[in-house]
Design a protein around this motif. Sequence first.
Motif, PDB file in Angstrom:
ATOM      1  N   HIS A  88      -0.591  -3.804   0.250  1.00  0.00           N
ATOM      2  CA  HIS A  88       0.052  -4.719   1.206  1.00  0.00           C
ATOM      3  C   HIS A  88      -0.167  -4.241   2.641  1.00  0.00           C
ATOM      4  CE1 HIS A  88       3.842  -7.405   1.959  1.00  0.00           C
ATOM      5  NE2 HIS A  88       3.007  -7.466   2.985  1.00  0.00           N
TER       6      HIS A  88
ATOM      7  N   HIS B 121      -1.776  -5.633   6.697  1.00  0.00           N
ATOM      8  CA  HIS B 121      -2.203  -6.762   7.541  1.00  0.00           C
ATOM      9  C   HIS B 121      -3.007  -6.218   8.718  1.00  0.00           C
ATOM     10  CE1 HIS B 121       0.511  -9.580   5.475  1.00  0.00           C
ATOM     11  NE2 HIS B 121       1.416  -8.633   5.521  1.00  0.00           N
TER      12      HIS B 121
ATOM     13  N   ASP C  33       3.256  -2.676   3.754  1.00  0.00           N
ATOM     14  CA  ASP C  33       3.350  -3.849   4.635  1.00  0.00           C
ATOM     15  C   ASP C  33       2.934  -3.457   6.061  1.00  0.00           C
ATOM     16  OD1 ASP C  33       3.706  -6.433   5.446  1.00  0.00           O
ATOM     17  OD2 ASP C  33       5.890  -6.414   5.366  1.00  0.00           O
TER      18      ASP C  33
END
Length: 465
Positions: A61, A63, A317
Motif C-alpha cells: 500500500h 502512493h 499507506d
Amino acid sequence: MQFDTIIRDGTVVTASDTYASDIGITSGRIAAIARDLPADSARTLLDAKGFLVIPGGIDVHTHLDMPFGGTTSSDDFETGTRAAAFGGTTTLIDFAIQYKGQSLRQALDTWMKKAEAKAVADYAFHCIITDVAAAQLEEMGALVREGISTFKLFMAYPGVFMLDDATIFRAMLQAAKHGGMICMHAENGGAIDVIVRRALAEGKTAPKYHALTRPTTAEGEATSRAIALAEMAGAPVYIVHLSCNDALEKVREARDRGLPVYAETCPQYLYLSLDNFDAPGFEGAKYVFTPPLREKWHQEKLWQGLARDTLQVVSTDHCPFCFKEQKELGKDDFTKIPNGGPGVEHRLSLIYSGGVHGGKFSANRFVELVSTAPAKLFGLYPRKGTIAVGSDADLVVFDPNAEQVISAKTHHMRVDYSMFEGIRVRGLPKVVLSRGRVIVQDGKFTGRAGAGEFIRRQTFSGPAM
Ligand SMILES: [Zn+2]
C-alpha cells in the motif's frame, strides 16, 4: 555448483522456520540453502554472522507520484523505492488510479510510465476504480489476466472516489468471477461529509478536526457493510489501513465465521494517536491522513490483532506531502490539507522493534506480516515473500539489535518531516538485495533507477490462510 553470491553464516528466518544456513544465489534467484557452501564457489561473499536473513519486505500500500488535492505526493518511483530499500522493503504494490471517463487500461499505462525508468526495486499495481460503468466492469477480467489482480474501491470521499453499495457489489461479483480481490477503503463517507461541513460552519478549521470529524463508528460501519457485500457476492475482501478497534471487531467476527476477509494496519496506527495533534501551531497537519489517528488505547488492540491473525498484513499507506508548501495548502481549512504521511522506509524496523522486541510476537510472525502474507494474499508467492530454492533473491541481512532514532535529518524519503521523529527503533537492515543485486549495504545505496521490474501478480488463490 557456482554461485553469483553466497550469504554466509546467517540465521535464516521465514514465516515458519528459524535455522542457521548459507544461501547461494544464481541469476537473481535462490539456488541453494545449505550449511557450509564452499567459499570459492561464489564471486561475492556476504558475511551474515550474527544477523538474521529474511525475505525482502513487501509493502502492498503505497502512493508514489500521486496527484491529490492540487498537488502530488513528494516521492516518485525512484526516491520512493530507494527509501523503501533502505528500510528492507524490496517490492511495492502501488495504485494506478482510473479517473472518471477513463478505461482501466489508461490508468495502468499512466502508472507504468511513472514507474518504468525510475523504480530501483520491483513493483506491481492495484487499480483504483472511481468510475464503474459496464465497460470498466467488463475490463476487470482483462486486467486480472495482465497481473493486476486487485482493485481498490472507496466508501469515503463523496464526489471524488466514493461508490454506492450497488456499484461496489457489482465490482465484487466481477472480481470474484475473475479471481481478483477488492481492497476496500472502509469509512462511511456520507456521514463524515455532514460532520465535516458542520465543523467548518462552526469555525473548526485546525488540523485536529480532520481526525475529530471521522469517528471510529464510521470506519466500523463501513467495514461491516463491506464484509456483508462481499459475503453476498461470494467474494474475498481486503480492508486497507484498518485503524481502530471498531473495525477490528467486525473483521474478527467475519473471520470467526470463516469468511475470506483480510485486513492490514499501518505503523502510524500502532505508534501514533490523537495526542500527536497537540503539536504546536499547524504541525498537526503532519498527521493528517485517512483514516485518522485514534485514541491511544486502540494501539494495543491493533498489536493484539496482528499477534492473533485478525490482521494479516502491515503496510504503510506511504503518501508523503512536504510540510512546507504542500501540507500548508490547508493552513486555514483542514479539508484542504493533502491527506497522507510518509512511512515506507521504517515499516520493518518499527514492527520488529515494537512487535518482536516488544514481546508481542515472534520473528517468524514479523516476517509473515511484512512479507509472506502480503505475497500470498496478493499473488506474489512463492516468487516473493519467502526464502526457498527458486524464489527471487530479494533478501535482507537484518541486524536485530542495531538501534536508530528515526529523524527527517537522516531518512531517505523525499519529504521534509518524519511522522516518527524521535522514536527509537531496534532492528535495522544491514544489506538489502533485489533479485540478487546488492542495492543497499551499510547505509549506502548501490542500486540503480530502472532496475526494478513490473511484476505480474497471480489471481487470488482462495482462503489459503
Ligand atoms: Zn492509501
